[in-house]
Scaffold this motif. Structure first.
Motif, short mmCIF file in Angstrom:
data_model
loop_
_atom_site.label_atom_id
_atom_site.label_comp_id
_atom_site.label_asym_id
_atom_site.label_seq_id
_atom_site.Cartn_x
_atom_site.Cartn_y
_atom_site.Cartn_z
N THR A 48 49.31 30.15 36.79
CA THR A 48 48.76 29.45 37.95
C THR A 48 47.25 29.32 37.85
O THR A 48 46.68 28.25 38.14
CB THR A 48 49.15 30.18 39.25
N ALA A 49 46.57 30.38 37.43
CA ALA A 49 45.12 30.33 37.29
C ALA A 49 44.69 29.26 36.30
O ALA A 49 43.74 28.50 36.54
CB ALA A 49 44.59 31.70 36.87
N LEU A 50 45.37 29.18 35.17
CA LEU A 50 45.03 28.18 34.16
C LEU A 50 45.29 26.77 34.67
O LEU A 50 44.50 25.85 34.41
CB LEU A 50 45.83 28.45 32.88
N TRP A 51 46.38 26.58 35.38
CA TRP A 51 46.71 25.27 35.92
C TRP A 51 45.64 24.82 36.91
O TRP A 51 45.20 23.66 36.88
CB TRP A 51 48.09 25.33 36.58
N LEU A 52 45.21 25.73 37.77
CA LEU A 52 44.17 25.39 38.74
C LEU A 52 42.85 25.07 38.05
O LEU A 52 42.17 24.09 38.38
CB LEU A 52 43.99 26.53 39.73
N ALA A 53 42.46 25.90 37.08
CA ALA A 53 41.19 25.68 36.38
C ALA A 53 41.17 24.34 35.67
O ALA A 53 40.14 23.65 35.65
CB ALA A 53 40.94 26.82 35.40
N ALA A 54 42.30 23.96 35.10
CA ALA A 54 42.38 22.67 34.40
C ALA A 54 42.22 21.50 35.34
O ALA A 54 41.92 20.38 34.90
CB ALA A 54 43.71 22.56 33.66
N ARG A 55 42.38 21.75 36.63
CA ARG A 55 42.24 20.70 37.65
C ARG A 55 40.96 20.84 38.46
O ARG A 55 40.83 20.26 39.53
CB ARG A 55 43.49 20.69 38.54
N PRO A 76 45.06 28.57 25.75
CA PRO A 76 44.14 27.43 25.83
C PRO A 76 43.60 27.28 27.25
O PRO A 76 44.37 27.30 28.22
CB PRO A 76 45.04 26.24 25.44
N GLY A 77 42.30 27.16 27.37
CA GLY A 77 41.66 27.06 28.68
C GLY A 77 41.35 28.41 29.31
O GLY A 77 40.80 28.48 30.41
N GLY A 78 41.71 29.50 28.62
CA GLY A 78 41.50 30.82 29.18
C GLY A 78 40.06 31.17 29.46
O GLY A 78 39.77 31.97 30.35
N ASP A 79 39.14 30.54 28.72
CA ASP A 79 37.72 30.83 28.95
C ASP A 79 37.19 30.15 30.21
O ASP A 79 36.04 30.42 30.62
CB ASP A 79 36.89 30.41 27.74
N ALA A 80 37.98 29.32 30.84
CA ALA A 80 37.55 28.65 32.08
C ALA A 80 37.87 29.47 33.32
O ALA A 80 37.49 29.08 34.43
CB ALA A 80 38.21 27.27 32.19
N VAL A 81 38.56 30.58 33.15
CA VAL A 81 38.98 31.42 34.28
C VAL A 81 38.26 32.76 34.19
O VAL A 81 38.06 33.30 33.10
CB VAL A 81 40.51 31.65 34.25
N THR A 82 37.87 33.31 35.33
CA THR A 82 37.36 34.67 35.38
C THR A 82 38.54 35.61 35.58
O THR A 82 39.24 35.54 36.60
CB THR A 82 36.36 34.85 36.55
N TRP A 83 38.80 36.46 34.59
CA TRP A 83 39.94 37.38 34.64
C TRP A 83 39.45 38.75 35.09
O TRP A 83 38.49 39.29 34.55
CB TRP A 83 40.60 37.48 33.27
N VAL A 84 40.12 39.31 36.09
CA VAL A 84 39.69 40.57 36.69
C VAL A 84 40.88 41.53 36.75
O VAL A 84 41.95 41.16 37.27
CB VAL A 84 39.14 40.35 38.11
N ARG A 85 40.67 42.75 36.27
CA ARG A 85 41.70 43.77 36.43
C ARG A 85 41.54 44.39 37.81
O ARG A 85 40.50 44.95 38.15
CB ARG A 85 41.60 44.85 35.36
N GLY A 86 42.57 44.25 38.64
CA GLY A 86 42.50 44.77 39.99
C GLY A 86 43.87 44.86 40.61
O GLY A 86 44.79 44.14 40.24
#
Length: 200
Positions: A48-55, A76-86
């Motif tokens: 979901t995060a990747l889909w949103l970032a791509a849009r 692919p596109g993973g660098d466009a999302v801020t990933w947080v462990r929480g």
């Protein structure tokens, strides 16, 4: 399952656990919104995060599994999302956002978790929660078999207060074409959806 158990599940998966895209109802709702800031709660391997970032959304994906986040970041596109462990029960964002999405997060106190997520939504923003309905057990759909952690429309409706307008809160049937798992599943599933807009 705790974080260590989820880490093991992701380590054992071939390329990820979940389907490549968010559930169809999430795509439908969010596609009509103007992109802004978003949090994907329990992002898993990031669909979901990747889909949103791509849009065009400025997206944060939060999960308590380190292995899941590593898979998500490598896509692919993973660098466009801020990933947080929480952990949703303790983690807090630094600021409220325009969209909070949660797909298939089931906890012993799901109502409390949804209420916490609602606090992260800025005025004018949207909360979208979708998960397995308690009736999914009898329907034979994929998902947890413990009714204590499953959703009902009443549970999700009761998790948000008068600051929110509930655009939709109901059961929905999800076909195998909209499978949750990467490998698919044969049976229809019964989900509960909450789509709420913060009006003040």
């Amino acid at each position: 399952m705790d974080a260590a158990q989820w880490d093991e599940r992701y380590r054992a998966s071939a390329g990820g656990v979940w389907a490549a895209e968010p559930p169809a109802v999430v795509r439908e709702i969010t596609a009509s919104l103007r992109p802004g800031t978003a949090i994907d709660v329990a992002t898993g391997d990031g669909r979901t995060a990747l889909w949103l970032a791509a849009r065009g959304w400025t997206t944060t994906g939060v999960d308590f599994s380190t292995e899941a986040l590593a898979l998500a970041a490598a896509r692919p596109g993973g660098d466009a999302v801020t990933w947080v462990r929480g952990d949703v029960t303790t983690w807090e964002p630094v600021a409220s956002v325009d969209l909070v999405v949660s797909c298939y997060l089931h906890l012993p106190d799901s109502a409390a978790a949804v209420a916490r997520m609602a606090e992260w939504v800025a005025p004018g923003g949207v909360l979208v929660v979708v998960g397995h309905d308690v009736d999914n057990i009898a329907a034979g759909g994929h998902g947890p078999a413990d009714p204590a952690i499953l959703y009902t429309p009443a549970l999700l409706r009761g998790a948000v207060d008068e600051r929110f307008h509930i655009a939709r809160c109901s059961q929905l049937t999800r076909s195998p074409a909209d499978a949750e798992l990467r490998g698919g599943h044969a049976a229809h599933a019964v989900d509960t959806l909450l789509h709420a807009v913060r009006v003040r």
